[in-house]
Enzyme design. Structure first.
Site, short mmCIF file in Angstrom:
data_model
loop_
_atom_site.label_atom_id
_atom_site.label_comp_id
_atom_site.label_asym_id
_atom_site.label_seq_id
_atom_site.Cartn_x
_atom_site.Cartn_y
_atom_site.Cartn_z
N TYR A 1 24.72 -5.96 -3.74
CA TYR A 1 23.35 -5.75 -3.21
C TYR A 1 22.72 -4.23 -4.08
O TYR A 1 23.40 -3.97 -4.89
CB TYR A 1 23.28 -5.70 -1.67
CG TYR A 1 21.73 -5.97 -1.27
CD1 TYR A 1 21.19 -7.43 -1.87
CD2 TYR A 1 20.86 -5.05 -1.06
CE1 TYR A 1 19.90 -7.54 -1.44
CE2 TYR A 1 19.69 -5.37 -0.57
CZ TYR A 1 19.17 -6.69 -0.97
OH TYR A 1 17.73 -6.87 -0.83
N ARG B 1 7.90 -7.99 -4.84
CA ARG B 1 8.23 -6.34 -4.71
C ARG B 1 9.58 -6.16 -4.39
O ARG B 1 10.15 -6.16 -3.44
CB ARG B 1 7.36 -6.01 -3.51
CG ARG B 1 7.24 -4.22 -3.64
CD ARG B 1 7.31 -3.82 -2.28
NE ARG B 1 8.74 -3.79 -1.70
CZ ARG B 1 9.11 -3.20 -0.78
NH1 ARG B 1 8.30 -2.49 0.00
NH2 ARG B 1 10.29 -3.43 -0.27
N LYS C 1 21.25 -11.00 -0.53
CA LYS C 1 21.04 -10.68 0.96
C LYS C 1 22.13 -11.67 1.82
O LYS C 1 22.54 -11.31 2.93
CB LYS C 1 19.72 -10.99 1.43
CG LYS C 1 18.94 -9.98 2.34
CD LYS C 1 18.73 -8.53 2.05
CE LYS C 1 18.74 -7.67 2.88
NZ LYS C 1 17.67 -6.64 2.91
N GLU D 1 12.02 -11.89 2.30
CA GLU D 1 12.47 -10.64 1.77
C GLU D 1 11.77 -10.32 0.62
O GLU D 1 11.52 -11.27 -0.21
CB GLU D 1 14.12 -10.94 1.38
CG GLU D 1 14.79 -9.84 0.95
CD GLU D 1 14.97 -8.81 1.95
OE1 GLU D 1 15.34 -8.98 3.21
OE2 GLU D 1 15.07 -7.48 1.64
N ASP D 2 11.62 -9.00 0.60
CA ASP D 2 10.80 -8.79 -0.77
C ASP D 2 9.64 -9.38 -1.40
O ASP D 2 9.54 -9.75 -2.53
CB ASP D 2 11.77 -8.75 -2.00
CG ASP D 2 12.95 -7.33 -1.72
OD1 ASP D 2 12.55 -6.49 -1.08
OD2 ASP D 2 13.77 -7.03 -2.39
N ASP E 1 12.99 -8.62 6.77
CA ASP E 1 13.99 -7.64 6.80
C ASP E 1 13.29 -6.26 6.30
O ASP E 1 13.64 -5.30 6.76
CB ASP E 1 15.21 -7.89 5.98
CG ASP E 1 16.36 -6.84 6.14
OD1 ASP E 1 16.67 -6.45 7.30
OD2 ASP E 1 16.60 -6.35 5.20
N ASP E 2 12.47 -6.31 5.41
CA ASP E 2 11.87 -5.11 4.66
C ASP E 2 11.05 -4.32 5.82
O ASP E 2 11.24 -3.32 5.87
CB ASP E 2 10.75 -5.65 3.69
CG ASP E 2 11.49 -6.11 2.59
OD1 ASP E 2 12.60 -6.08 2.05
OD2 ASP E 2 10.88 -7.40 2.27
N ASN F 1 13.57 5.30 -2.10
CA ASN F 1 14.35 5.15 -2.88
C ASN F 1 13.94 4.54 -4.46
O ASN F 1 12.91 3.77 -4.39
CB ASN F 1 15.80 4.40 -2.48
CG ASN F 1 15.18 3.06 -1.82
OD1 ASN F 1 14.82 2.32 -2.62
ND2 ASN F 1 15.63 3.01 -0.62
P1 NAI Z 1 4.21 1.20 -0.30
O1 NAI Z 1 3.78 1.32 -1.59
O2 NAI Z 1 3.53 0.17 0.57
O3 NAI Z 1 3.75 2.78 0.52
C1 NAI Z 1 3.93 4.04 -0.23
C2 NAI Z 1 2.89 4.95 0.59
O4 NAI Z 1 3.23 6.36 0.06
C3 NAI Z 1 1.40 4.83 0.65
O5 NAI Z 1 0.89 5.01 1.79
C4 NAI Z 1 1.14 5.73 -0.64
O6 NAI Z 1 -0.34 6.43 -0.28
C5 NAI Z 1 1.88 6.82 -0.16
N1 NAI Z 1 2.11 7.79 -1.37
C6 NAI Z 1 2.35 7.55 -2.55
N2 NAI Z 1 2.41 8.52 -3.39
C7 NAI Z 1 2.21 9.63 -2.48
C8 NAI Z 1 2.22 11.03 -2.46
N3 NAI Z 1 2.08 11.65 -3.68
N4 NAI Z 1 1.91 11.79 -1.50
C9 NAI Z 1 1.72 11.26 -0.21
N5 NAI Z 1 1.86 10.02 -0.03
C10 NAI Z 1 2.02 9.22 -1.09
O7 NAI Z 1 5.67 1.33 -0.07
P2 NAI Z 1 6.73 0.87 0.91
O8 NAI Z 1 7.11 -0.55 0.97
O9 NAI Z 1 6.21 1.55 2.19
O10 NAI Z 1 8.11 1.77 0.54
C11 NAI Z 1 7.88 3.23 0.41
C12 NAI Z 1 9.33 3.84 0.20
O11 NAI Z 1 10.23 3.53 1.20
C13 NAI Z 1 9.96 3.00 -1.01
O12 NAI Z 1 10.56 3.97 -1.94
C14 NAI Z 1 11.21 2.28 -0.61
O13 NAI Z 1 12.25 2.43 -1.36
C15 NAI Z 1 11.35 3.03 0.89
N6 NAI Z 1 12.09 2.10 1.56
C16 NAI Z 1 13.20 2.57 2.08
C17 NAI Z 1 14.06 1.73 2.96
C18 NAI Z 1 15.43 2.26 3.57
O14 NAI Z 1 15.66 3.42 3.17
N7 NAI Z 1 15.94 1.52 4.35
C19 NAI Z 1 13.41 0.44 3.22
C20 NAI Z 1 11.87 0.33 3.08
C21 NAI Z 1 11.39 1.12 2.13
#
Ligand code: NAI
Length: 546
Positions: free
Chosen positions: A102, A155, A173, A244-245, A267-268, A407
């Protein structure tokens, strides 16, 4: 997991076809008698080997591979050849193999899916099958399918929309259900719902294997998904749908559409929220403070941020807070600054966290005004938690809780080393990726990774055993608490907020037991309640042996 076309028939139980049947194949472990009875004489070399000896060979071959992507390709080919040997290998050391099967290796595998493709696994349902989806699902050889992991590839991990190349995700998964929590592989079915892709480069790649169309508008997609969901209920009654995704907006909309109607989860959204709540719970137990007294600031207000915020609200409500009180503990900050009522174009999901406050586009200023005790980065903005941010959190809090969850690594809001260094070792830190240990002033800090594998395989095992009607948010809250409860004193002392990876199966069984007990207690479970839930779950585990 079975391959397409591997319908069990008398023919596939003997001779050369048996060696090609991954569920029954034992390779060099077929005994002399079996070889004689099953028409295998002459088809195998002389030696009759034990499963352990076969594992030894697999490990040697894996060792010789130069990259994790090649290890991935090798392991997938092994699972196509001999499922027992595959699971015996990966279940012996899930902590080592999860990053290969994964995240992060699977991302690379998905990118090159059309190029490393060897044979079909799982099912591909495409838009053109509308009206006939149930009929197509019946082509799957197993009837007792208990989990379908379904993705549109809309995504994937930090890769965006990669269409049918996303098939590696549902495959990986579901393999983790078995690798981590011993859910029997025969009941798992990965599905890629191929609705097309917005990725023009992929559509132009001659080796791309998916539909070369733009995805349909939301209404058309919803109609297709409705038919798919209904067909799954009909063809595989009692099956749990694991989304998922999917593209963020589709993911939230579809989860809301089905969560109270059918056995499903995303799961996301829910698994992520649960593992973050698990980390927060462990952190708060370390500092001896209740969740209800925290101020939480999210940096990033997308699907991950909103999903985590909503689960925290559900957890706070469970502790007696009203909805308004629970929401008041949480603020969000995104690319346009703090979410407050004057901000235009906030979604309905965001508006409930847009509390009255002066507009601000400066994170440090917002921290100084709101005085959060917890800062959670889900922004995809690498390096956003700079020294000023971490120092501001450390000035306001004796032990600031800082999670940098974006990440891959270059997108993390800060590294573990930065969080510990700039906070003078005070921060309780977790990331979305695994950072190495940090040595500081003679102390070793062990940063936690908020990895969903602490949650979803256990939830899968509990669901497999208890057969609930629905999976509620409370199930994820119970899972989070069970995870936090398994972080031992020694780990806590080193700043670790998640259970040890030394015995993942034990951890998952413990979490699954707690979830299943909750399902029985709340009347969600449809299985007969056993006297001893843990012993009963243990009796249902898949064991990889011949
Ligand atoms: P998304 O695209 O839906 O949301 C991103 C958010 O960040 C938006 O609200 C955007 O306005 C904001 N953003 C972007 N650039 C910015 C900046 N320069 N300053 C302030 N805010 C900013 O993405 P999603 O799905 O919410 O994922 C976000 C991150 O979280 C990804 O990198 C993902 O890999 C990570 N993530 C980590 C997980 C884990 O550790 N288990 C699980 C799910 C997501």
């Amino acid at each position: 997991m079975h391959d397409i076309g591997k319908k069990e028939s008398a023919d596939s139980r003997r001779g050369i076809a048996l060696l090609d049947n991954p569920v029954r194949n034992k390779g060099t472990a077929f005994t002399v008698e079996e070889r004689r009875e099953l028409g295998l004489e002459g088809l195998l070399p002389y030696a009759v080997e034990s499963l352990e000896r076969q594992v030894e060979r697999v490990l040697g071959q894996l060792e010789a591979k130069p990259t994790d992507l090649e290890r991935y390709v090798y392991l997938i080919a092994l699972s196509d050849r001999n499922e027992t040997l595959f699971y015996r290998t990966v279940m012996a050391d899930p902590a080592r193999f999860v990053p290969i099967l994964y995240d992060p290796t699977v991302a690379e595998a998905c990118l090159t899916f059309g190029h490393i493709y060897r044979r079909a696994r799982g099912m591909y349902i495409t838009r053109g099958m509308k009206g006939r989806i149930a009929e197509v699902l019946r082509n799957w050889p197993q009837r007792d399918v208990r989990f379908i992991c379904v993705s549109t590839g809309g995504r994937i991990l930090g890769l965006g929309d990669i269409g049918a190349n996303g098939m590696g995700i549902p495959i990986g998964k579901l393999q983790l259900y078995t690798a981590c929590a011993a859910v029997p592989p025969a009941c798992l079915l990965p599905i890629l719902l191929d609705v097309g892709t917005t990725n023009a480069a992929l559509r132009a790649d001659p080796l791309y294997l998916g539909l070369r169309q733009e995805p349909p508008p939301a209404q058309e997609l919803d109609e297709l998904v409705d038919e798919f969901v209904e067909a799954v209920q009909r063809v595989f009654p009692g099956c749990c749908l694991h989304f998922e995704d999917w593209k963020g907006t589709d993911a939230i909309r579809l989860l809301n559409r089905y969560r109270d109607a059918i056995l499903c989860y995303n799961d996301d959204i829910q698994g992520t929220a649960s593992v973050v709540l698990a980390g927060l719970t462990a952190a708060l137990e370390i500092i001896g403070k209740p969740l209800a007294e925290q101020g939480i600031l999210f940096f990033g207000a997308g699907s991950a941020g909103i999903g985590i915020a909503n689960l925290i609200v559900a957890a706070l409500r469970g502790k007696g807070l009203s909805l308004a009180e629970a929401r008041s503990r949480i603020s969000l900050f995104d690319i346009d600054g703090l979410l407050e009522p004057s901000r235009p174009q906030l979604s309905e999901a965001q508006k409930v966290y847009a509390h009255r406050a002066a507009p601000s586009r400066d994170l440090v200023e917002t921290i100084e005004t709101l005085k959060p005790t917890i800062l959670i980065g889900v922004s995809t903005k690498g390096g956003a938690f700079d020294q000023r941010v971490v120092e501001a959190m450390s000035r306001l809090n004796e032990r600031p809780i800082i999670f940098a969850l974006s990440n891959p690594t270059d997108k993390a809001e800060c590294t573990a080393e930065e969080a510990y260094t700039w906070s003078g070792g005070k921060a309780l830190f977790a990331a979305g990726v695994q950072f190495p240990d940090v040595e500081m002033n003679g102390k070793t800090y062990h940063p936690g990774q908020a990895n969903n594998f602490y949650i979803f395989p256990a939830l899968g095992l509990a669901t497999y055993a208890a057969r609930p009607r629905l999976i509620t948010d409370e199930c994820f809250i119970v899972a989070a608490q069970a995870s936090a409860d398994q972080v031992g004193v020694e780990l806590r002392g080193r700043g670790m907020l998640f259970p040890s990876q030394a015995n993942i199966l034990e951890t998952e069984i413990t979490t699954a037991t707690r979830i299943a007990e909750f399902m029985f207690e709340k009347g969600l479970a449809q299985a007969e309640p056993p006297r001893d839930v843990r012993a009963w779950i243990e009796s249902l585990l898949y064991e990889p042996h011949y």
